[in-house]
Write an enzyme that holds these catalytic residues in place. Structure first.
Site, mmCIF file in Angstrom:
data_model
loop_
_atom_site.group_PDB
_atom_site.id
_atom_site.type_symbol
_atom_site.label_atom_id
_atom_site.label_comp_id
_atom_site.label_asym_id
_atom_site.label_seq_id
_atom_site.Cartn_x
_atom_site.Cartn_y
_atom_site.Cartn_z
ATOM 1 N N GLN A 75 25.212 -112.499 -35.071
ATOM 2 C CA GLN A 75 24.757 -111.154 -34.723
ATOM 3 C C GLN A 75 25.530 -110.617 -33.516
ATOM 4 O O GLN A 75 24.955 -110.135 -32.545
ATOM 5 C CB GLN A 75 23.254 -111.169 -34.442
ATOM 6 C CG GLN A 75 22.397 -111.208 -35.691
ATOM 7 C CD GLN A 75 22.484 -109.915 -36.504
ATOM 8 O OE1 GLN A 75 22.750 -108.841 -35.984
ATOM 9 N NE2 GLN A 75 22.250 -110.028 -37.806
ATOM 10 N N SER A 76 26.846 -110.674 -33.605
ATOM 11 C CA SER A 76 27.705 -110.262 -32.489
ATOM 12 C C SER A 76 27.770 -108.748 -32.343
ATOM 13 O O SER A 76 28.219 -108.045 -33.248
ATOM 14 C CB SER A 76 29.114 -110.815 -32.695
ATOM 15 O OG SER A 76 30.019 -110.250 -31.782
ATOM 16 N N ASN A 77 27.353 -108.256 -31.182
ATOM 17 C CA ASN A 77 27.532 -106.836 -30.869
ATOM 18 C C ASN A 77 29.015 -106.498 -30.728
ATOM 19 O O ASN A 77 29.463 -105.423 -31.127
ATOM 20 C CB ASN A 77 26.823 -106.489 -29.559
ATOM 21 C CG ASN A 77 25.336 -106.719 -29.622
ATOM 22 O OD1 ASN A 77 24.675 -106.325 -30.567
ATOM 23 N ND2 ASN A 77 24.792 -107.384 -28.604
#
Length: 342
Positions: A75-77
């Protein structure tokens, strides 16, 4: 510091707002809390990486890249914002996603930032935990170059001296806003992970002699490692800017008491902070970075570690898109049931 010496593509919505959080301040009954809204930088729901990418993607364009590659957690921004920036520039984007949590939840693995990565046209592949992701990124770059692509590789979080320039600029922006508003900042706090945000801020603040203490609430590494990572990057960033020696080791402070079980795993304090910000201020935090930093902010206020009336600025690094990968962490089932029944 003359940042115009460095290539930059101006896409972020700047300056981001600097606002008081009056209801949260009253609830906590201690410091006067303000928020620097770097969740409002634009590009695919915004976030702190857009500032870094203004410099990184300009460098990529100057080098004639047709493909940018980067890496991050599922869930990398950063991955989402890189994919959006690449789409805006018409570049290809390929992402390595590292499984750091072991979650089998379909929402975590397919929704939130992951959904947006693909929506922006990026391609992606996954890696298991415990690998040297920088080495994996180097291998990936070599593979694409062998195929004839012109590759620009961005480290996780966009955290190198080029990316950190974005937060040197943020420090300049914040101090200018505070001066115009007559706001004396007693403390600046934020989430610290890949080190680029904190490194850029500390270089900018020290170079201006702003005398604003900076505290990063860690989200992954132990305190000694986090502080050393930030310090090393700050030193390299200061050298790039032409002001070597401006940052001392004691200028870098991180608190890692709110990490909990590990990266990407929200604590009870994280979830409480997310709900408090949402219900008192209408502001969305994320469960990985800003939520854990806000948990630290709230706990410090409750313990009296911020003085009564002390003006504390919380730098919101964004990431609310990740909330949609963490719906299972929130116990809203009973509250939702009556609405569904109607």
């Amino acid at each position: 510091m003359h940042l115009a010496r460095f290539p930059r593509i101006h896409l972020a919505h700047l300056p981001t707002p600097l606002e008081p959080m009056e209801r949260l301040s009253r609830e906590l009954g201690g410091p006067e809390i303000w928020i620097k809204r770097d969740d409002c930088t634009g590009l695919s729901t915004g976030g702190n990486k857009t500032r870094k990418l203004e410099f990184l993607m300009a460098e990529a364009a100057d080098q004639g890249a047709d493909l940018v590659i980067t890496q991050g957690a599922t869930q990398s921004n950063h991955a989402r914002q890189t994919a959006a920036f690449a789409a805006k520039l018409g570049m290809g984007c390929h992402i390595l996603l590292e499984d750091r949590t072991g979650s089998k939840d379909p929402n975590y693995n397919l929704n939130g930032n992951v959904f947006l990565d693909y929506l922006h046209g990026a391609t992606a592949e996954k890696r298991g935990p415990g690998l040297d992701m920088n080495a994996e990124l180097d291998s990936l770059a070599a593979r694409f170059r062998a195929e004839g692509r012109k590759v620009y590789s961005i480290p996780g979080g966009g955290s190198n001296p080029t990316g950190a320039l974005g937060y040197v600029n943020c420090a300049l922006e914040l101090v200018h806003q505070a001066n115009e508003m007559g706001l004396r900042i007693d403390r600046l706090v934020h989430a610290t992970g890949s080190a680029g945000t904190q490194a850029g801020l500390v270089v900018g603040l020290k170079a201006m002699h702003a005398q604003v203490p900076l505290l990063g609430f860690g989200v992954r590494a132990p305190k000694p490692k986090q502080e050393e990572n930030v310090y090393k990057l700050a030193v390299a960033t200061a050298e790039k800017l032409g002001c070597p020696g401006v940052v001392a080791r004691e200028d870098v402070a991180a608190n890692t008491d709110y990490v909990g079980e590990g990266y990407g795993i929200p604590t009870e304090g994280t979830l409480e902070a997310i709900e408090m910000f949402a219900q008192l201020e209408g502001i969305l935090l994320d469960p990985v970075y800003s939520g854990k930093a806000a948990a630290g902010l709230i706990d410090f206020a409750r313990q009296g570690r911020f003085g009564r009336g002390e003006k504390v600025v919380f730098l919101h690094t964004g990431g609310s898109a990740a909330l949609f990968g963490y719906t299972a962490a929130f116990d809203f089932g009973e509250r939702l049931a009556p609405a569904v029944a109607q």
